[in-house]
Structures are given as structure tokens and as C-alpha cells.
Design an enzyme around this catalytic site. Structure first.
Site, short mmCIF file in Angstrom:
data_model
loop_
_atom_site.label_atom_id
_atom_site.label_comp_id
_atom_site.label_asym_id
_atom_site.label_seq_id
_atom_site.Cartn_x
_atom_site.Cartn_y
_atom_site.Cartn_z
N LYS A 190 0.85 -1.19 0.00
CA LYS A 190 0.00 0.00 0.00
C LYS A 190 0.89 1.25 0.00
O LYS A 190 1.42 1.59 -1.05
CB LYS A 190 -1.04 -0.11 1.09
CG LYS A 190 -2.13 -1.05 0.53
CD LYS A 190 -3.07 -1.69 1.43
CE LYS A 190 -3.91 -2.69 0.62
NZ LYS A 190 -4.69 -3.59 1.45
N THR A 305 -16.98 -6.53 -0.67
CA THR A 305 -15.95 -5.77 0.06
C THR A 305 -16.59 -4.97 1.19
O THR A 305 -16.01 -4.80 2.27
CB THR A 305 -15.17 -4.87 -0.90
OG1 THR A 305 -14.69 -5.68 -1.98
CG2 THR A 305 -14.00 -4.20 -0.24
#
Ligand code: PLP
Length: 346
Positions: A190, A305
Site C-alpha cells: 500500500k 468488500t
């Protein structure tokens, strides 16, 4: 960081020296000096005795949680309902009894913990910066509860490393709680812009996972060039308070601009700004219009999600967005919000 010149250069140089792949599993010819250096770097980052690198953050969570929960005799797991899918899988695969507490609900966690004998091994699994909500875990209170009820703490810092804390060491570091967390997990994919995942902790705990975790033992290790790129990215960000300052300037600008609009954004304490739309089709149509009419790419985040009815956009600016881009984004969101959701009123 995936475009940072030093990170790219590290990957190129390591590729020329070591080749494109690692050649094997960690125990069978797949360990290079660069893997060991990366493990030292993460241990140093979190001020822990040891670190262990996995092929992804998902694998790190799945393998470490499953191994630890299974390895502790009679272990009981406690987890926040919003932990990452990889953590749920790890705990489920361990087959230990599990208690899920509603998001950040400390009273419920306390209730669940208090049902067990103090001597029985317990594991609390939680996340520092929740990726879909953009909120924080009450790390200090969870550590207090863990101490009171004799539980291990396992913290996913995937969305915090590189951004929060000293040199990007994470939210537990920022809140001075790092030493109270038994396992800090993170990834290189990330903020760090590469790929791979890790855990850090005491030497014996990390050695146990290294020796027992199937997801560590029986898979080819990361290419040395990836290890080198990840180490470089971490080291660059350890010294990059200027980039973090720029990030927060941009985050604050986006939030202050959205505050002047009708857009239903969540004013989170983090760099993650969710805009909940609450309908899968509307969410997709909205982000399509954002792309086609304004050239701005934001993914719709739909089930599985997030739960159905909580479909959303998740806005995450970087230090490299210009003020102009952020103004354009806020204007575009405001315009489309009016077009999509204010028809009734108008
Ligand atoms: C992305 C993510 C992971 C998985 O990391 P990968 O390196 O992409 O496998 C784990 N936990 C959280 C909270 C994440 O957002």
C-alpha cells in the site's frame, strides 16, 4: 512509492545481481541477504526483536493467525467484525472458538473476555486503520483489556505503515502503544508501493511462526529485487516527513472542500475518506460519470468488500496530487452529487 526513483533503482540493481526470481522457498535456496535485510528493517521499524516476510499481507495474516491460534493450547480468538478477510480466514482455519465483537465495541469485547479463565490463552485480532471505514481502533484501551484478561494482541497496520507514527512506523507507534502489541502485521503493497507482507514480534514468537506456518514454509519466496525495493521504500519513508506533511495537507484540503458541498462524505480521523452511496448501481453509475465526464478514476466499492446497502467510493489522495487536482475532484463530486441525488429536492 512504486515510482520513486530510489525504489526503481533498487529493483533494477537487485535484478541484475540476483535475477528476476528467488529460486526456491525460504528454507530451500530461496533466502538471499536481501530477505534478511528486509526482515531486520521491519523489526527495527516497529522496535521488535524479529520480523518475518511473506509473499503478501493476506498470506501473512492468514498464516500467522492460523498458526498462533492453533499453536496456543485451548486458545480462544476475539476479533472486531470489520477485520480484513485474510484475518478471518486465518482464525477460521485454526478452528479455535471465536468471538466477534461489533466494530470497536469495547464493552462487548470486555464481556466476551471476562467469560474465560484468566489462565486460558486468548488472542485479540484487530486493525489500526480500518480501510473501508477510515476510522481507528481504540488501541490503548484494547491493550488495557488484553493486559487485564491476559490476551495476546495481533494488530494489522497495513493501512497505517508509511503514513502514521515516527518514520511511518504505524498508528500503534504514533499512540505510544507499539511495545504493548505482541504481533504487528503490515505489508509493502500500500503506502510502500511494492508487494509482500510481514509480521513482527518477539524472537520466539516469530521463530514459532517461521517453523510452523504452512503459508511461509511451502511457497517460493519473494524475488530478491522485490525485497530490495521494499527495504528501500521503507527506508525512504522513514526519512520522509515532508511527504507525510504533503499528504496531510492534501487530505485536509479535500475534506475542507467537501465540507462546503452536499456530498455525503465521512469526516474520518484518517487519510481515508469514504463517500457512502448505499446502492451498487448508483455507486457504479456515479463513478462511471466521474471517469467519463471528468477523467477522474475512483473505483466503486460494492459487496462483498462492504455489506450490501453500504456501497461507497473511497477517496485516498496522495502527496503527489496537486491542489488543482483536488479542487477539480471536489467540484466534480459536488456537481455529480447534485445531478444524481438532488433531483427530488430540485
Ligand atoms: C490490503 C489489506 C491486506 C492484504 O494485503 P496484501 O498485501 O494486499 O495481500 C491485509 N489487511 C488489510 C487491512 C488490507 O487492507
Amino acid at each position: 512509492m512504486s515510482h520513486h526513483p530510489s525504489v526503481i533503482e533498487a529493483a533494477i540493481q537487485a535484478t541484475k545481481t540476483y535475477g528476476a526470481g528467488s529460486g526456491g522457498t525460504r528454507n530451500i535456496s530461496g533466502t538471499a541477504h536481501l530477505h534478511v535485510e528486509l526482515e531486520r528493517t521491519i523489526a527495527n521499524l516497529h522496535e521488535k526483536e524479529a520480523g518475518l516476510v511473506f509473499t503478501s499481507g493476506y498470506v501473512a495474516n492468514e498464516a500467522a493467525l492460523c498458526t498462533l491460534a492453533k499453536g496456543l493450547p485451548n486458545c480462544v480468538a476475539f476479533c472486531d467484525e470489520k477485520i480484513h478477510a485474510s484475518m478471518i480466514q486465518g482464525i477460521n482455519h485454526s478452528r479455535v472458538p471465536k468471538h466477534v465483537f461489533s466494530h470497536n465495541n469495547l464493552d462487548q469485547l470486555r464481556q466476551q473476555l471476562s467469560k474465560y479463565d484468566k489462565k486460558q490463552p486468548k488472542l485479540i485480532a484487530f486493525v489500526s486503520v480500518y480501510s473501508m471505514e477510515g476510522d481507528f481502533a481504540p488501541i490503548e484501551v484494547i491493550c488495557d483489556l488484553a493486559k487485564e484478561y491476559n490476551a495476546l494482541t495481533y494488530l494489522d497496520e497495513v493501512h497505517a505503515v508509511g503514513i502514521y507514527g515516527k518514520g511511518g512506523a504505524g498508528l500503534a507507534n504514533a499512540l505510544n502503544q507499539q511495545h504493548r502489541i505482541d504481533v504487528i502485521q503490515g505489508n509493502f503493497a500500500k503506502a510502500y508501493g511494492v508487494i509482500g507482507g510481514y509480521i513482527t514480534g518477539s524472537k520466539s514468537l516469530v521463530d514459532y511462526v517461521r517453523s510452523m506456518a504452512s503459508g511461509f514454509i511451502f511457497t517460493t519466496s519473494l524475488p530478491p529485487m522485490i525485497a530490495s525495493a521494499a527495504t528501500t521504500s521503507i527506508k525512504v519513508l522513514q526519512e520522509a516527513d515532508d511527504l507525510r506533511e504533503k499528504l496531510w495537507d492534501n487530505v485536509n484540503l479535500l475534506k475542507s472542500l467537501l465540507a462546503k458541498t452536499q456530498v455525503n462524505y465521512h469526516n474520518t480521523p484518517s487519510h481515508i475518506v469514504p463517500v457512502v452511496i448505499g446502492d451498487a448501481k448508483a455507486c457504479k453509475d456515479f463513478t462511471d460519470a466521474l471517469l467519463h465526464d471528468f477523467g477522474i478514476y475512483v473505483q466503486p466499492i460494492n459487496y462483498p468488500t462492504v455489506p450490501r446497502g453500504e456501497e461507497r467510493m473511497r477517496l485516498t489522495v496522495t502527496p503527489f496530487h496537486t491542489k488543482e487536482m483536488i479542487h477539480e475532484m471536489a467540484d466534480a463530486l459536488s456537481f455529480l452529487w447534485g445531478k444524481f441525488f438532488m433531483k427530488m429536492a430540485g
